[in-house]
Design a protein around this motif. Structure first.
Motif, PDB file in Angstrom:
ATOM      1  N   PHE A 155       1.052   0.736   8.472  1.00  9.91           N
ATOM      2  CA  PHE A 155       1.879   0.248   7.420  1.00  9.91           C
ATOM      3  C   PHE A 155       2.596   0.030   7.574  1.00  9.91           C
ATOM      4  CE2 PHE A 155      -1.806   2.534   5.127  1.00  9.91           C
ATOM      5  CZ  PHE A 155      -1.944   1.819   4.357  1.00  9.91           C
ATOM      6  N   LEU A 188      16.924   0.218   0.345  1.00  9.69           N
ATOM      7  CA  LEU A 188      16.424  -1.028   0.589  1.00  9.69           C
ATOM      8  C   LEU A 188      16.686  -1.872  -0.705  1.00  9.69           C
ATOM      9  CD1 LEU A 188      16.161  -3.722   1.839  1.00  9.69           C
ATOM     10  CD2 LEU A 188      13.460  -4.142   0.744  1.00  9.69           C
ATOM     11  N   PRO A 193       5.933  -0.617  -4.108  1.00  7.25           N
ATOM     12  CA  PRO A 193       6.929   0.052  -4.267  1.00  7.25           C
ATOM     13  C   PRO A 193       8.948  -0.652  -4.492  1.00  7.25           C
ATOM     14  CG  PRO A 193       6.802   0.622  -2.168  1.00  7.25           C
ATOM     15  CD  PRO A 193       6.231  -0.726  -2.731  1.00  7.25           C
ATOM     16  N   ARG A 219       7.791   5.089  -4.478  1.00  6.36           N
ATOM     17  CA  ARG A 219       5.993   4.566  -4.663  1.00  6.36           C
ATOM     18  C   ARG A 219       5.287   5.098  -6.168  1.00  6.36           C
ATOM     19  NH1 ARG A 219       6.968   7.907   0.542  1.00  6.36           N
ATOM     20  NH2 ARG A 219       5.712   6.236   1.743  1.00  6.36           N
ATOM     21  N   ASN A 244       7.775  -5.990   6.397  1.00  4.99           N
ATOM     22  CA  ASN A 244       8.727  -7.399   7.391  1.00  4.99           C
ATOM     23  C   ASN A 244       9.625  -7.088   5.807  1.00  4.99           C
ATOM     24  OD1 ASN A 244       8.273  -8.814  10.359  1.00  4.99           O
ATOM     25  ND2 ASN A 244       6.064  -8.680   8.427  1.00  4.99           N
ATOM     26  N   SER A 248      10.220  -7.682   0.695  1.00  2.15           N
ATOM     27  CA  SER A 248       9.922  -6.775   1.191  1.00  2.15           C
ATOM     28  C   SER A 248       8.654  -7.396   1.558  1.00  2.15           C
ATOM     29  CB  SER A 248      10.106  -5.307   0.889  1.00  2.15           C
ATOM     30  OG  SER A 248       9.339  -4.668   0.563  1.00  2.15           O
ATOM     31  N   TYR A 249       7.924  -7.571   2.433  1.00  2.00           N
ATOM     32  CA  TYR A 249       6.311  -8.257   2.794  1.00  2.00           C
ATOM     33  C   TYR A 249       5.513  -6.565   3.629  1.00  2.00           C
ATOM     34  CZ  TYR A 249       8.963 -12.200   0.694  1.00  2.00           C
ATOM     35  OH  TYR A 249       9.916 -12.052   0.372  1.00  2.00           O
ATOM     36  N   PRO A 250       5.004  -6.431   2.878  1.00  2.91           N
ATOM     37  CA  PRO A 250       4.309  -4.737   3.570  1.00  2.91           C
ATOM     38  C   PRO A 250       2.575  -5.674   4.221  1.00  2.91           C
ATOM     39  CG  PRO A 250       3.856  -4.871   1.114  1.00  2.91           C
ATOM     40  CD  PRO A 250       4.531  -5.532   2.013  1.00  2.91           C
ATOM     41  N   TYR A 251       2.591  -4.955   5.623  1.00  4.65           N
ATOM     42  CA  TYR A 251       1.059  -4.974   6.395  1.00  4.65           C
ATOM     43  C   TYR A 251       0.422  -3.723   6.572  1.00  4.65           C
ATOM     44  CZ  TYR A 251       4.226  -3.820  10.014  1.00  4.65           C
ATOM     45  OH  TYR A 251       4.816  -2.845  11.235  1.00  4.65           O
ATOM     46  N   VAL A 252      -0.961  -4.120   6.695  1.00  2.00           N
ATOM     47  CA  VAL A 252      -1.286  -3.222   7.624  1.00  2.00           C
ATOM     48  C   VAL A 252      -1.921  -3.741   9.448  1.00  2.00           C
ATOM     49  CG1 VAL A 252      -3.205  -1.509   7.069  1.00  2.00           C
ATOM     50  CG2 VAL A 252      -2.050  -2.605   4.888  1.00  2.00           C
ATOM     51  N   GLY A 293       6.090   3.164   5.573  1.00  2.00           N
ATOM     52  CA  GLY A 293       5.354   2.360   4.723  1.00  2.00           C
ATOM     53  C   GLY A 293       6.608   2.158   4.002  1.00  2.00           C
ATOM     54  N   GLU A 294       6.265   1.509   2.824  1.00  2.00           N
ATOM     55  CA  GLU A 294       6.980   0.623   2.528  1.00  2.00           C
ATOM     56  C   GLU A 294       7.528   1.632   1.239  1.00  2.00           C
ATOM     57  OE1 GLU A 294       5.357  -2.243  -0.564  1.00  2.00           O
ATOM     58  OE2 GLU A 294       7.493  -4.180  -0.926  1.00  2.00           O
ATOM     59  N   GLY A 295       6.810   2.803   0.872  1.00  5.18           N
ATOM     60  CA  GLY A 295       7.744   3.499  -0.187  1.00  5.18           C
ATOM     61  C   GLY A 295       8.536   4.652   0.236  1.00  5.18           C
ATOM     62  N   ASP A 296       8.603   4.571   1.233  1.00  5.81           N
ATOM     63  CA  ASP A 296       9.982   5.655   2.713  1.00  5.81           C
ATOM     64  C   ASP A 296      11.041   3.999   2.312  1.00  5.81           C
ATOM     65  OD1 ASP A 296       8.765   7.693   2.931  1.00  5.81           O
ATOM     66  OD2 ASP A 296       7.888   6.590   4.813  1.00  5.81           O
ATOM     67  N   ILE A 297      11.347   3.056   2.523  1.00  7.00           N
ATOM     68  CA  ILE A 297      12.322   2.466   2.556  1.00  7.00           C
ATOM     69  C   ILE A 297      13.268   1.582   1.480  1.00  7.00           C
ATOM     70  CG2 ILE A 297      11.174   1.464   4.992  1.00  7.00           C
ATOM     71  CD1 ILE A 297      11.277  -1.285   3.493  1.00  7.00           C
ATOM     72  N   ALA A 298      11.820   2.314   0.039  1.00  5.36           N
ATOM     73  CA  ALA A 298      12.142   1.115  -1.360  1.00  5.36           C
ATOM     74  C   ALA A 298      13.429   2.117  -1.461  1.00  5.36           C
ATOM     75  CB  ALA A 298      11.145   1.369  -1.810  1.00  5.36           C
ATOM     76  N   GLY A 299      14.098   2.917  -1.885  1.00  2.41           N
ATOM     77  CA  GLY A 299      14.904   3.154  -2.342  1.00  2.41           C
ATOM     78  C   GLY A 299      16.592   2.762  -1.626  1.00  2.41           C
TER      79      GLY A 299
END
Lengths: 242, 242
Positions: free
Chosen positions: B213, B190, A74, A117, B216, B204-208, B182-188
């Motif tokens: 979620f 960032l 996203p 998202r 980094n 941005s490098y997501p991980y599980v 979650g990456e979707g929460d920080i995307a805007g």
């Protein structure tokens, strides 16, 4: 060899900067080998549109299949889906079925399907979705290009979704023999043996261990009996002390 | 960014078959980043002359430097040196200084400089040798192409020989922040931050992890002060529980 051919494209600044090691390549290589698809080339490019588009076009024209990893999340640096659309001359927009998957997922988590998202529902015209049992946001297949996430657990799940759709050939089998001699000592006989088995590939991979040189010889092919025979011959050639 | 650019070409059937993991790429990426050279692309191709020649030509024309690993040993599948000569239109033959290095080395070990080992003295016309303190057989630099061995200990020693000859730019610095959202929460946020710092790259490098979620975020650039300021702003944005 008549197996279908494949290339992999890794979209990954973080690998090119040396910050992380790629693991998706190693996973995909093993799965394709088992499935009878020959992975012939891997490219790793930065998260830049011109680099991604050029690589997709080139690999799409050259190989039977192209597998990509990374850049479909996203955030602002997730540009792979748009690049695939551009490379193959398709339009791209949020697609209803992909949006519905995400809406249900985030509703269930009590999270908002925000603009960021919703980017993950952007799918090029004419693509088929790839199931993502880990984090829902789908990958997609467009023509011969299979577009998957970079997070290893998601990538692996997507590969498992895609491979059954692909017609493979004979699985590539291999056996290896460790020989504790210098590569220069075995090179001549190995070359002669390779000439006697044109249907097999023989690779020699030298190593240095505790200051001593040795070689792992790997024999690959699709006929287990031929591989065994060649390996036995090789082993007899170099039995005993150097 | 005005740093010189580079590509790496890995010659390696054994990586494409999934048998081994490449480690030279990760090593070179880290060294180039420290030296202020931007590694922009990596290609991995099979031990096939047409594939190697095409890749060398393409990368040689596109980047300031090309680093190759693999395929310069004594066996029948070691064809890199000949492919480099072909790609750049040079002749290739056993060269006296390279032969002398090998002769002295094998004389000292009481081993024969046989025909296979002598192949390692084949050097394209006009090349400069690259020192190999581990196993003597040299690499070489031809124009902007640096040709090195695939055995990791030898590759690393050759990189150490070559890098001082290359003019680097400003080392690429990076800092990272782990954010348990979650990456979707920080995307805007960032994306907004990235727009404020066009001189920095933000990845941005997501991980599980354990089913949760997170992301980094890595901020890269050449100005340590700017990176610190951006990282502090990012940290303030996402301080506290989600």
């Amino acid at each position: 060899m008549t197996n279908p051919t494949a290339a992999m494209l890794v979209v990954g600044d973080e690998i090119l900067s040396g910050r992380t090691r790629d693991s998706n390549m190693h996973f995909l290589a093993g799965e394709l080998t088992k499935h009878g698809v020959d992975l012939a080339e891997v490219r790793i490019v930065a998260d830049r549109a011109d680099a991604i588009v050029a690589a997709v076009r080139d690999l799409h024209d050259t190989y039977d299949h192209v597998f990509t990893s990374g850049g479909i999340g996203p955030t602002h640096d997730d540009i792979t889906a748009d690049c695939i659309a551009q490379a193959l001359g398709r339009s791209i927009d949020v697609r209803d079925d992909a949006r519905a998957l995400l809406q249900a997922h985030y509703d269930g988590q009590g999270k908002e399907l925000n603009a960021a998202r919703l980017r993950m529902a952007r799918i090029p015209e004419g693509a088929t979705l790839i199931d993502n049992p880990v984090s829902v946001a789908p990958g997609f297949t467009l023509e011969n290009v299979h577009v998957m996430a970079g997070v290893p657990s998601v990538f692996q799940a997507m590969v498992a979704s895609v491979l059954p759709r692909i017609t493979g050939g004979a699985p590539l089998l291999s056996q290896s023999l460790r020989i504790e001699r210098g590569e220069g000592d075995i090179a001549g006989p190995l070359s002669d043996l390779a000439a006697q088995y044109p249907d097999l590939q023989m690779g020699s991979y030298p190593y240095v261990q505790n200051g001593a040189f040795g070689v792992n010889v790997v024999i690959r092919g699709t006929d287990a009996g031929r591989i065994n025979t060649a390996l036995t011959t090789l082993s007899d050639l170099f039995a005993g002390p150097a």
